[in-house]
Scaffold this motif. Structure first.
Motif, PDB file in Angstrom:
ATOM      1  N   ALA A 155       0.838  -1.205   0.000  1.00  0.00           N
ATOM      2  CA  ALA A 155       0.000   0.000   0.000  1.00  0.00           C
ATOM      3  C   ALA A 155       0.873   1.255   0.000  1.00  0.00           C
ATOM      4  O   ALA A 155       0.579   2.234  -0.702  1.00  0.00           O
ATOM      5  CB  ALA A 155      -0.932  -0.003   1.209  1.00  0.00           C
ATOM      6  N   TYR A 156       1.955   1.248   0.771  1.00  0.00           N
ATOM      7  CA  TYR A 156       2.887   2.379   0.815  1.00  0.00           C
ATOM      8  C   TYR A 156       3.501   2.605  -0.565  1.00  0.00           C
ATOM      9  O   TYR A 156       3.542   3.725  -1.073  1.00  0.00           O
ATOM     10  CB  TYR A 156       3.973   2.103   1.854  1.00  0.00           C
ATOM     11  N   TRP A 157       3.973   1.528  -1.201  1.00  0.00           N
ATOM     12  CA  TRP A 157       4.569   1.603  -2.537  1.00  0.00           C
ATOM     13  C   TRP A 157       3.579   2.214  -3.527  1.00  0.00           C
ATOM     14  O   TRP A 157       3.913   3.126  -4.281  1.00  0.00           O
ATOM     15  CB  TRP A 157       4.971   0.197  -2.984  1.00  0.00           C
TER      16      TRP A 157
ATOM     17  N   GLY B 164       1.761   6.553  -7.055  1.00  0.00           N
ATOM     18  CA  GLY B 164       0.675   7.283  -7.699  1.00  0.00           C
ATOM     19  C   GLY B 164       0.384   6.692  -9.072  1.00  0.00           C
ATOM     20  O   GLY B 164       0.264   5.484  -9.221  1.00  0.00           O
ATOM     21  N   ALA B 165       0.343   7.535 -10.093  1.00  0.00           N
ATOM     22  CA  ALA B 165       0.056   7.086 -11.459  1.00  0.00           C
ATOM     23  C   ALA B 165       1.311   6.569 -12.167  1.00  0.00           C
ATOM     24  O   ALA B 165       1.212   6.050 -13.273  1.00  0.00           O
ATOM     25  CB  ALA B 165      -0.559   8.231 -12.258  1.00  0.00           C
ATOM     26  N   ARG B 166       2.468   6.711 -11.532  1.00  0.00           N
ATOM     27  CA  ARG B 166       3.725   6.262 -12.146  1.00  0.00           C
ATOM     28  C   ARG B 166       3.928   4.767 -11.927  1.00  0.00           C
ATOM     29  O   ARG B 166       3.312   4.165 -11.056  1.00  0.00           O
ATOM     30  CB  ARG B 166       4.914   7.014 -11.528  1.00  0.00           C
ATOM     31  N   ALA B 167       4.823   4.186 -12.695  1.00  0.00           N
ATOM     32  CA  ALA B 167       5.125   2.757 -12.556  1.00  0.00           C
ATOM     33  C   ALA B 167       5.778   2.460 -11.212  1.00  0.00           C
ATOM     34  O   ALA B 167       5.507   1.427 -10.605  1.00  0.00           O
ATOM     35  CB  ALA B 167       6.041   2.302 -13.691  1.00  0.00           C
ATOM     36  N   MET B 168       6.628   3.358 -10.745  1.00  0.00           N
ATOM     37  CA  MET B 168       7.367   3.144  -9.502  1.00  0.00           C
ATOM     38  C   MET B 168       7.537   4.488  -8.798  1.00  0.00           C
ATOM     39  O   MET B 168       7.610   5.517  -9.450  1.00  0.00           O
ATOM     40  CB  MET B 168       8.769   2.596  -9.766  1.00  0.00           C
ATOM     41  N   PRO B 169       7.635   4.465  -7.475  1.00  0.00           N
ATOM     42  CA  PRO B 169       7.969   5.718  -6.785  1.00  0.00           C
ATOM     43  C   PRO B 169       9.435   6.076  -7.042  1.00  0.00           C
ATOM     44  O   PRO B 169      10.256   5.209  -7.326  1.00  0.00           O
ATOM     45  CB  PRO B 169       7.742   5.393  -5.303  1.00  0.00           C
ATOM     46  N   ALA B 170       9.735   7.349  -6.976  1.00  0.00           N
ATOM     47  CA  ALA B 170      11.127   7.797  -7.070  1.00  0.00           C
ATOM     48  C   ALA B 170      11.795   7.561  -5.727  1.00  0.00           C
ATOM     49  O   ALA B 170      11.130   7.474  -4.685  1.00  0.00           O
ATOM     50  CB  ALA B 170      11.177   9.281  -7.432  1.00  0.00           C
TER      51      ALA B 170
ATOM     52  N   VAL C 187      12.130  -7.176 -12.018  1.00  0.00           N
ATOM     53  CA  VAL C 187      11.684  -5.848 -11.573  1.00  0.00           C
ATOM     54  C   VAL C 187      12.262  -4.761 -12.473  1.00  0.00           C
ATOM     55  O   VAL C 187      11.558  -3.827 -12.866  1.00  0.00           O
ATOM     56  CB  VAL C 187      12.063  -5.605 -10.092  1.00  0.00           C
ATOM     57  N   VAL C 188      13.526  -4.874 -12.826  1.00  0.00           N
ATOM     58  CA  VAL C 188      14.147  -3.889 -13.721  1.00  0.00           C
ATOM     59  C   VAL C 188      13.436  -3.884 -15.071  1.00  0.00           C
ATOM     60  O   VAL C 188      13.124  -2.828 -15.617  1.00  0.00           O
ATOM     61  CB  VAL C 188      15.662  -4.175 -13.885  1.00  0.00           C
ATOM     62  N   GLU C 189      13.163  -5.058 -15.591  1.00  0.00           N
ATOM     63  CA  GLU C 189      12.523  -5.162 -16.905  1.00  0.00           C
ATOM     64  C   GLU C 189      11.092  -4.651 -16.901  1.00  0.00           C
ATOM     65  O   GLU C 189      10.672  -3.934 -17.806  1.00  0.00           O
ATOM     66  CB  GLU C 189      12.543  -6.614 -17.383  1.00  0.00           C
ATOM     67  N   HIS C 190      10.315  -5.015 -15.865  1.00  0.00           N
ATOM     68  CA  HIS C 190       8.889  -4.689 -15.854  1.00  0.00           C
ATOM     69  C   HIS C 190       8.551  -3.403 -15.102  1.00  0.00           C
ATOM     70  O   HIS C 190       7.426  -2.919 -15.194  1.00  0.00           O
ATOM     71  CB  HIS C 190       8.090  -5.857 -15.251  1.00  0.00           C
ATOM     72  N   ARG C 191       9.520  -2.912 -14.313  1.00  0.00           N
ATOM     73  CA  ARG C 191       9.310  -1.682 -13.542  1.00  0.00           C
ATOM     74  C   ARG C 191       8.054  -1.763 -12.678  1.00  0.00           C
ATOM     75  O   ARG C 191       7.231  -0.857 -12.636  1.00  0.00           O
ATOM     76  CB  ARG C 191       9.290  -0.456 -14.449  1.00  0.00           C
ATOM     77  N   ARG C 192       7.927  -2.903 -11.975  1.00  0.00           N
ATOM     78  CA  ARG C 192       6.798  -3.152 -11.078  1.00  0.00           C
ATOM     79  C   ARG C 192       7.309  -3.895  -9.861  1.00  0.00           C
ATOM     80  O   ARG C 192       8.309  -4.595  -9.930  1.00  0.00           O
ATOM     81  CB  ARG C 192       5.759  -4.053 -11.761  1.00  0.00           C
ATOM     82  N   PRO C 193       6.586  -3.791  -8.739  1.00  0.00           N
ATOM     83  CA  PRO C 193       6.973  -4.606  -7.583  1.00  0.00           C
ATOM     84  C   PRO C 193       6.675  -6.074  -7.851  1.00  0.00           C
ATOM     85  O   PRO C 193       5.860  -6.420  -8.715  1.00  0.00           O
ATOM     86  CB  PRO C 193       6.092  -4.052  -6.452  1.00  0.00           C
TER      87      PRO C 193
END
Length: 124
Positions: free
Chosen positions: A33-35, A40-46, A115-121
């Motif tokens: 939930a924190y992630w 937000g609307a981005r693939a990953m948090p900065a 994770v690097v390839e898909h940019r998702r948790p």
């Protein structure tokens, strides 16, 4: 004997990759939930979006990893105290390929490469 040479005597671990993120544990649900909130609307948090003070409850069990490219490599940025205690060493600042034998490195970095390839948790 170096840690890498010691690790070469081990058989590669097998991990199940779960992109569905079917977490049931309260702490993992909180992290997810924190992630999602921070992304937000981005693939990953900065990196700047993550505040370690928000994650105090989790810090002992967290491993933060830097990703270097060309060639793709992973370096331990931070290893929580509970993880360090459990494995019996602190590898903070070391590249994974400096620690693990090639077969074990390939198995342990499969999730990281995903994770690097898909940019998702990913749940492992």
């Amino acid at each position: 004997m170096t840690a890498r040479r010691q690790a070469s005597n081990l058989s590669p671990p097998h991990f199940t990759l779960d992109p569905s993120l079917a977490v049931k544990h309260r702490l993992l649900s909180h992290l997810l939930a924190y992630w999602r909130c921070k992304a937000g609307a981005r693939a990953m948090p900065a990196r700047a979006d993550i505040d370690p003070l928000d994650l105090r409850e989790h810090m002992g069990w967290m491993i933060l990893t830097d990703v270097a490219s060309s060639p793709l490599r992973f370096r331990f940025r931070l290893i929580g105290a509970e993880v360090t205690r459990l494995v019996g060493r602190d590898s903070t600042g070391k590249f994974w390929d400096e620690i693990y034998a090639p077969a074990i490195y390939d198995a342990t970095t499969a999730a990281m490469r995903w994770v690097v390839e898909h940019r998702r948790p990913l749940r492992v």
